[in-house]
Design a protein around this motif. Structure first.
Motif, mmCIF file in Angstrom:
data_model
loop_
_atom_site.group_PDB
_atom_site.id
_atom_site.type_symbol
_atom_site.label_atom_id
_atom_site.label_comp_id
_atom_site.label_asym_id
_atom_site.label_seq_id
_atom_site.Cartn_x
_atom_site.Cartn_y
_atom_site.Cartn_z
ATOM 1 N N GLU A 186 32.780 37.487 43.190
ATOM 2 C CA GLU A 186 32.955 38.648 44.154
ATOM 3 C C GLU A 186 32.314 38.790 45.276
ATOM 4 O OE1 GLU A 186 35.281 40.621 43.422
ATOM 5 O OE2 GLU A 186 35.996 39.303 41.937
ATOM 6 N N LYS A 187 30.795 38.445 45.067
ATOM 7 C CA LYS A 187 29.984 38.278 46.290
ATOM 8 C C LYS A 187 30.612 37.226 47.346
ATOM 9 C CE LYS A 187 25.415 37.755 47.842
ATOM 10 N NZ LYS A 187 23.831 37.512 47.470
ATOM 11 N N ALA A 188 31.160 36.237 46.886
ATOM 12 C CA ALA A 188 31.608 35.249 47.659
ATOM 13 C C ALA A 188 32.816 35.819 48.566
ATOM 14 C CB ALA A 188 32.349 34.059 46.912
ATOM 15 N N LYS A 189 33.840 36.454 47.859
ATOM 16 C CA LYS A 189 34.927 37.104 48.226
ATOM 17 C C LYS A 189 34.529 38.203 49.409
ATOM 18 C CE LYS A 189 38.099 36.525 44.425
ATOM 19 N NZ LYS A 189 38.963 37.148 43.387
ATOM 20 N N LYS A 190 33.413 38.635 49.118
ATOM 21 C CA LYS A 190 33.011 39.917 50.042
ATOM 22 C C LYS A 190 32.510 39.251 51.376
ATOM 23 C CE LYS A 190 30.354 44.168 50.576
ATOM 24 N NZ LYS A 190 29.958 43.696 51.888
ATOM 25 N N ILE A 191 31.790 38.019 51.103
ATOM 26 C CA ILE A 191 31.259 37.378 52.308
ATOM 27 C C ILE A 191 32.416 36.811 53.122
ATOM 28 C CG2 ILE A 191 30.123 35.331 53.064
ATOM 29 C CD1 ILE A 191 28.462 35.341 50.746
ATOM 30 N N LEU A 192 33.396 36.453 52.703
ATOM 31 C CA LEU A 192 34.522 36.256 53.547
ATOM 32 C C LEU A 192 35.199 37.177 54.180
ATOM 33 C CD1 LEU A 192 35.961 33.361 50.973
ATOM 34 C CD2 LEU A 192 35.151 32.983 53.035
ATOM 35 N N GLU A 193 35.518 38.404 53.561
ATOM 36 C CA GLU A 193 35.961 39.685 54.141
ATOM 37 C C GLU A 193 35.122 40.216 55.061
ATOM 38 O OE1 GLU A 193 36.766 41.805 50.394
ATOM 39 O OE2 GLU A 193 38.515 40.448 49.741
ATOM 40 N N ASP A 194 33.921 40.082 54.986
ATOM 41 C CA ASP A 194 33.108 40.667 56.025
ATOM 42 C C ASP A 194 33.129 39.938 57.253
ATOM 43 O OD1 ASP A 194 32.308 42.768 54.194
ATOM 44 O OD2 ASP A 194 30.540 41.977 53.819
ATOM 45 N N ALA A 195 33.416 38.728 57.114
ATOM 46 C CA ALA A 195 33.482 37.954 58.130
ATOM 47 C C ALA A 195 34.746 37.787 58.756
ATOM 48 C CB ALA A 195 32.790 36.416 57.812
ATOM 49 N N GLY A 196 35.774 38.628 58.525
ATOM 50 C CA GLY A 196 36.994 38.602 58.905
ATOM 51 C C GLY A 196 38.038 37.779 58.382
ATOM 52 N N TRP A 197 37.718 37.059 57.052
ATOM 53 C CA TRP A 197 38.607 36.063 56.714
ATOM 54 C C TRP A 197 39.626 36.897 55.479
ATOM 55 C CZ3 TRP A 197 39.721 31.350 58.405
ATOM 56 C CH2 TRP A 197 38.603 30.611 59.254
ATOM 57 N N VAL A 198 40.891 37.283 55.809
ATOM 58 C CA VAL A 198 41.635 38.153 54.878
ATOM 59 C C VAL A 198 43.033 37.411 54.722
ATOM 60 C CG1 VAL A 198 40.550 40.057 55.275
ATOM 61 C CG2 VAL A 198 42.411 39.267 56.741
ATOM 62 N N ASP A 199 43.680 37.581 53.583
ATOM 63 C CA ASP A 199 45.045 36.994 53.379
ATOM 64 C C ASP A 199 46.072 38.125 53.691
ATOM 65 O OD1 ASP A 199 47.308 35.662 52.505
ATOM 66 O OD2 ASP A 199 46.697 35.882 50.360
ATOM 67 N N THR A 200 46.744 37.952 54.897
ATOM 68 C CA THR A 200 47.498 38.950 55.452
ATOM 69 C C THR A 200 49.048 38.711 54.974
ATOM 70 O OG1 THR A 200 47.636 37.805 57.585
ATOM 71 C CG2 THR A 200 45.978 39.298 57.435
ATOM 72 N N ASN A 201 49.343 37.786 54.601
ATOM 73 C CA ASN A 201 50.670 37.214 54.452
ATOM 74 C C ASN A 201 51.054 37.079 52.827
ATOM 75 O OD1 ASN A 201 49.626 34.712 53.957
ATOM 76 N ND2 ASN A 201 50.460 33.757 55.786
ATOM 77 N N GLY A 202 50.105 37.238 51.950
ATOM 78 C CA GLY A 202 50.138 36.995 50.580
ATOM 79 C C GLY A 202 50.476 35.583 49.940
ATOM 80 N N ASP A 203 49.912 34.677 50.818
ATOM 81 C CA ASP A 203 50.289 33.183 50.196
ATOM 82 C C ASP A 203 49.003 32.840 49.725
ATOM 83 O OD1 ASP A 203 48.364 32.996 52.299
ATOM 84 O OD2 ASP A 203 49.561 31.266 53.392
ATOM 85 N N GLY A 204 47.907 33.379 49.574
ATOM 86 C CA GLY A 204 46.773 33.008 48.591
ATOM 87 C C GLY A 204 45.754 32.458 49.466
ATOM 88 N N ILE A 205 46.035 32.242 50.823
ATOM 89 C CA ILE A 205 45.176 31.481 51.718
ATOM 90 C C ILE A 205 44.493 32.598 52.813
ATOM 91 C CG2 ILE A 205 44.671 29.606 53.560
ATOM 92 C CD1 ILE A 205 47.100 28.230 52.253
ATOM 93 N N ARG A 206 43.488 32.544 53.001
ATOM 94 C CA ARG A 206 42.765 33.776 54.008
ATOM 95 C C ARG A 206 43.112 33.246 55.395
ATOM 96 N NH1 ARG A 206 39.287 37.670 51.589
ATOM 97 N NH2 ARG A 206 38.631 36.838 49.387
#
Length: 532
Positions: free
Chosen positions: A338-358
């Protein structure tokens, strides 16, 4: 017809075939008749370059046939060997060693300062893995005193000295590695290339004469060594985690701790079109984001890698020198998806199209990871890491390749590599800006003024304990460093245990933490082995 030549390795091969053809269990487990001051073992491959310290022999254990000025004990403390004392200038550039007067080569000639000078000059000029780039000069003050001058301070120089066996100037030639003469605890009596070497104790050794008087080392694959071990032919044999849980009468599987690590180097520069002097691409627009690197380090379950890939025979790795006197416990991080995912999200890496890749700014969080195609452990680690990264929304494309191909790709792609030395100099090689894009040491092009400062300060410090504290700050000083919470140019994964079958009653003494390089580290204290 030529005369038939039977070697122990050949006899063992025949014996293995016979015992595999229906012989009874008692006969199968008989040992070759020998005295209890002898051992027969299979510990890995034959040294390609022979037994010449000037080209690297002894680097991963003990030179056996040669003495060193100093050596390390089981706790990695520096202790004297043929040196009786040494002094270091305040700026760490002048080192003076006094040599004992009772050390003799096995041809009867005394070991002198001239032999030491010859050894180090030859090693420096060999162009081999012996790193003496810091050595400006070495000369004999008198027969029993040697003076080294370094071109720049290097406190870790003492570990290089400890890994360099002394050769006799009067006997040295291009073929020395095939017929080594030294002043160490053992003498090479026979070498049947591709099959075996036979060692005998040096009865004129200045130290304690070894208890084991004859040592036969067979060059066998791990599979062949396992069969020979089951046949009762070996007293000690290297093995793998795949075999280690097999019960063999009269033997025990021993798992020895190591810093033989595996980790992923990740380019820290973006792709700006820059290339190396050889024309290879530098930089990666995904791994250059520290958030991606940190997220990977937090999001990989190292304990699961140890269990699933190494069958439990290993430990999690968080830095290149876990457990060494210069390794910092502050490099440790808890597995936290969960911390790893939050680090990515806080840095602007998000999965916008639902393909599983940020994605970020239209760029997929995707990169290649190369591994040596001939190494099944590296392949398995790469697969496991890619699967765990997928849960984080990071796509890792795996590519097994030869080192010739990896050589060209490692400046712009992730690579699964292995390191682990009994020398803090490795920290300098991996992280200092001096070594950016130089061979395998710093292909990720990592630089940090703060890290450089700590490394330079550690090099200049002639108090070992103070130097170790500075090396630890390279990893994490509370604010920055090369470990996960810092710049994280590497994601270290596991330390691979070195596993051996050892016959009951054979005491191999207290082993050091083994370095990278399977096989030879176990004989670093061979002169202390004994039958109980």
């Amino acid at each position: 017809m030529g005369r038939l030549k039977f070697t122990l390795a050949g006899v063992l091969a025949i014996t293995i075939l016979i015992t595999g053809c229906g012989k009874g269990e008692n006969e199968k487990n008989q040992q070759i008749a020998r005295n209890k001051d002898e051992i027969v073992m299979a510990i890995g491959s034959e040294p390609e370059g022979g037994f010449d310290p000037c080209t690297g022999w002894g680097r991963y254990g003990s030179p056996l046939f040669q003495s060193t000025l100093v050596k390390t004990d089981k706790d990695m403390n520096i202790v004297n060997d043929i040196a009786t004392n040494y002094t270091v200038s305040e700026d760490n550039t002048v080192w003076v060693f006094d040599i004992r007067d009772d050390a003799y080569f096995t041809d009867g000639e005394k070991v002198t300062a001239d032999d030491v000078v010859f050894t180090f000059n030859t090693a420096k000029n060999s162009g081999s893995i012996v790193d003496l780039t810091s050595m400006a000069s070495v000369w004999a003050i008198d027969e029993d005193t040697v003076k080294f001058t370094l071109s720049y301070p290097q406190s870790a120089f003492i570990y290089t000295v400890a890994g360099t066996g002394i050769v006799p100037e009067h006997l040295y030639s291009e073929s020395y590695g095939e017929n080594p003469v030294g002043s160490g605890p053992y003498v090479l009596k026979q070498w049947d290339k591709g099959q075996q070497i036979i060692l005998e104790a040096n009865e004129n050794y200045y130290g304690d004469i070894p208890n084991i008087k004859k040592v036969t080392i067979l060059f066998m694959t791990e599979d062949s060594a396992f069969v020979a071990t089951k046949s009762g032919q070996l007293d000690l044999a290297i093995t793998t985690s795949n075999y280690a849980d097999t019960n063999i009468d009269g033997m025990k599987a021993v798992s020895l701790k190591s810093i033989d690590n595996r980790g992923i180097t990740l380019p820290v520069l973006p792709d700006s079109g820059e290339k190396t002097k050889d024309g290879y691409k530098i930089g990666n627009n995904v791994t250059s984001d520290v958030a991606v690197r940190r997220a990977l380090s937090y999001g990989i379950d190292r304990n699961a890698l140890v269990d699933s890939v190494l069958n439990g025979y290993g430990t999690p790795a968080y830095i290149e020198c876990d457990g060494m006197p210069w390794g910092s416990e502050n490099a440790f991080v808890e597995y936290d998806v969960e911390k790893a995912k939050k680090i990515l999200e806080d840095a602007g890496w998000v999965d916008t199209n639902g393909d599983g890749i940020r994605e970020k700014n239209g760029l997929n969080c995707e990169f290649k990871l190369f591994y040596n195609a001939g190494d099944s452990v590296r392949q398995a680690l790469s697969v496991a890491v890619s699967q765990e990264a997928e849960e984080l929304g990071i796509k890792i494309v795996l590519e097994g390749a030869s080192w010739d191909i990896i050589d060209k790709e490692m400046y712009s792609s992730a690579v699964l590599m292995g390191w682990g030395a009994q020398n803090p100099l490795e920290t300098y090689l991996l992280y200092h800006s001096d070594n950016v894009a130089k061979d395998y040491y710093n292909p990720e092009s990592y630089t940090s003024d703060v890290v450089d400062y700590y490394i330079n300060s550690a090099m200049m410090e002639n108090d070992t304990e103070k130097a170790n504290e500075l090396w630890k700050k390279v990893q994490w000083d509370g604010s920055t460093g090369v470990s996960t919470e810092g710049d994280c140019p590497w994601v270290w994964l596991v330390n691979v245990d070195h596993i051996y079958y050892i016959r009951d009653g054979l005491d191999i003494g207290e082993q050091k933490i083994h370095p990278h390089g399977h096989a030879w580290p176990i004989v670093s204290n061979l002169e202390d082995w004994k039958w109980e």
